[in-house]
Design a protein around this motif. Structure first.
Motif, short mmCIF file in Angstrom:
data_model
loop_
_atom_site.label_atom_id
_atom_site.label_comp_id
_atom_site.label_asym_id
_atom_site.label_seq_id
_atom_site.Cartn_x
_atom_site.Cartn_y
_atom_site.Cartn_z
N MET A 1 0.83 -1.20 0.00
CA MET A 1 0.00 0.00 0.00
C MET A 1 0.88 1.27 0.00
O MET A 1 0.63 2.21 -0.76
N CYS A 2 1.89 1.27 0.84
CA CYS A 2 2.80 2.42 0.90
C CYS A 2 3.53 2.61 -0.42
O CYS A 2 3.64 3.74 -0.91
N TYR A 3 4.00 1.53 -1.00
CA TYR A 3 4.73 1.63 -2.26
C TYR A 3 3.84 2.18 -3.37
O TYR A 3 4.27 3.00 -4.17
N LYS A 4 2.58 1.73 -3.42
CA LYS A 4 1.68 2.22 -4.45
C LYS A 4 1.39 3.71 -4.29
O LYS A 4 1.17 4.41 -5.27
N LEU A 5 1.44 4.19 -3.06
CA LEU A 5 1.18 5.61 -2.82
C LEU A 5 2.39 6.49 -3.07
O LEU A 5 2.28 7.57 -3.65
N VAL A 6 3.58 6.07 -2.62
CA VAL A 6 4.75 6.95 -2.73
C VAL A 6 5.67 6.60 -3.88
O VAL A 6 6.53 7.40 -4.25
N LYS A 7 5.53 5.41 -4.45
CA LYS A 7 6.30 4.98 -5.62
C LYS A 7 7.82 5.08 -5.43
O LYS A 7 8.55 5.47 -6.33
N ASN A 8 8.25 4.78 -4.22
CA ASN A 8 9.67 4.80 -3.90
C ASN A 8 9.91 3.72 -2.85
O ASN A 8 9.30 3.76 -1.78
N LYS A 9 10.76 2.76 -3.17
CA LYS A 9 10.96 1.59 -2.32
C LYS A 9 11.46 1.96 -0.92
O LYS A 9 10.94 1.46 0.08
N GLU A 10 12.46 2.84 -0.84
CA GLU A 10 13.03 3.20 0.46
C GLU A 10 12.02 3.95 1.33
O GLU A 10 11.88 3.65 2.51
N ASP A 11 11.34 4.92 0.72
CA ASP A 11 10.32 5.65 1.47
C ASP A 11 9.19 4.72 1.90
O ASP A 11 8.67 4.83 3.01
N ALA A 12 8.81 3.80 1.02
CA ALA A 12 7.73 2.86 1.34
C ALA A 12 8.11 1.98 2.54
O ALA A 12 7.27 1.72 3.40
N ASP B 1 10.20 2.77 4.99
CA ASP B 1 10.14 3.62 6.19
C ASP B 1 8.69 3.87 6.60
O ASP B 1 8.35 3.76 7.79
N LEU B 2 7.85 4.19 5.63
CA LEU B 2 6.45 4.47 5.92
C LEU B 2 5.72 3.23 6.42
O LEU B 2 4.81 3.34 7.25
N THR B 3 6.12 2.06 5.92
CA THR B 3 5.51 0.81 6.39
C THR B 3 5.78 0.62 7.88
O THR B 3 4.87 0.36 8.66
N SER B 4 7.03 0.78 8.26
CA SER B 4 7.39 0.62 9.68
C SER B 4 6.66 1.64 10.54
O SER B 4 6.11 1.30 11.59
N GLU B 5 6.64 2.89 10.09
CA GLU B 5 5.97 3.95 10.85
C GLU B 5 4.47 3.69 10.95
O GLU B 5 3.86 3.92 12.00
N SER B 6 3.88 3.22 9.85
CA SER B 6 2.44 2.94 9.85
C SER B 6 2.09 1.80 10.80
O SER B 6 1.11 1.87 11.53
N GLY C 1 -5.54 0.08 6.83
CA GLY C 1 -5.29 0.73 5.55
C GLY C 1 -5.56 2.23 5.60
O GLY C 1 -4.85 3.02 4.98
N SER C 2 -6.57 2.64 6.37
CA SER C 2 -6.87 4.07 6.52
C SER C 2 -5.73 4.78 7.25
O SER C 2 -5.34 5.88 6.86
N ILE C 3 -5.23 4.16 8.29
CA ILE C 3 -4.10 4.75 9.01
C ILE C 3 -2.90 4.87 8.08
O ILE C 3 -2.24 5.91 8.03
N THR C 4 -2.64 3.82 7.34
CA THR C 4 -1.50 3.81 6.41
C THR C 4 -1.65 4.85 5.32
O THR C 4 -0.73 5.62 5.03
N LYS C 5 -2.82 4.90 4.71
CA LYS C 5 -3.07 5.87 3.63
C LYS C 5 -2.88 7.29 4.14
O LYS C 5 -2.20 8.10 3.50
N ASN C 6 -3.45 7.61 5.29
CA ASN C 6 -3.33 8.96 5.84
C ASN C 6 -1.88 9.30 6.17
O ASN C 6 -1.42 10.42 5.92
N HIS C 7 -1.15 8.33 6.70
CA HIS C 7 0.26 8.56 7.02
C HIS C 7 1.07 8.83 5.74
O HIS C 7 1.88 9.76 5.70
N CYS C 8 0.82 8.05 4.71
CA CYS C 8 1.53 8.25 3.43
C CYS C 8 1.16 9.58 2.78
O CYS C 8 2.03 10.28 2.25
#
Length: 143
Positions: free
Chosen positions: A35-46, A48-53, A75-82
């Motif tokens: 989900m994070c990767y589809k939103l930010v389209k960057n593996k490294e950021d995804a 980091d965002l996965t762990s934070e989410s 998924g809502s928490i993750t989407k909002n965080h991304c």
């Protein structure tokens, strides 16, 4: 993993079961990461965002409402965080041109902060062009 199994794990986590946390983390990670990767389209950021989410999900797990499936809630928490992450990285750049001695706004670009040093962006904003536009501004507009 079915929603019933996830609900069982959530209930065990609420009671302090660390094994349930580990099992939920293992099953949740691929979903959240994708989900994070589809939103930010960057593996490294995804990553980091996965762990934070996931940290946020576990932090607020006691507030989970069973009216929704757990994956929808997570998924809502993750989407909002991304989305907050993407908002924090973007800003607007207005390109000014000097046409017939008038300053006019041509286009507005949304760029990521990391892209500001991109050569094509710098070529678009030559210091001479910017100075010409600034010279056309009234003193009160320069403040």
């Amino acid at each position: 993993m079915k929603n019933e199994e996830i609900l069982q794990l959530v209930n065990e986590i609420k009671q302090g079961n660390k094994r349930a946390e580990s099992k939920l983390y293992t099953n949740l990670y691929p979903f959240i990461n994708l989900m994070c990767y589809k939103l930010v389209k960057n593996k490294e950021d995804a990553e980091d965002l996965t762990s934070e989410s996931i940290i946020k999900i576990f932090q607020y797990i006691n507030e989970y409402n069973t009216d929704y499936t757990f994956l929808t809630w997570a998924g809502s928490i993750t989407k909002n965080h991304c989305l907050n992450f993407l908002r924090s990285k973007s800003y607007k750049i207005i390109e000014l041109t000097n046409k017939n001695d008038d300053v006019s706004i041509v286009e507005t670009y949304t760029l990521l902060k990391d892209d500001i040093f991109d050569k094509s962006v710098n070529e678009r904003f030559g210091s001479y062009d910017i100075q010409l536009c600034l010279n056309k501004l009234k003193p009160i507009e320069k403040k």
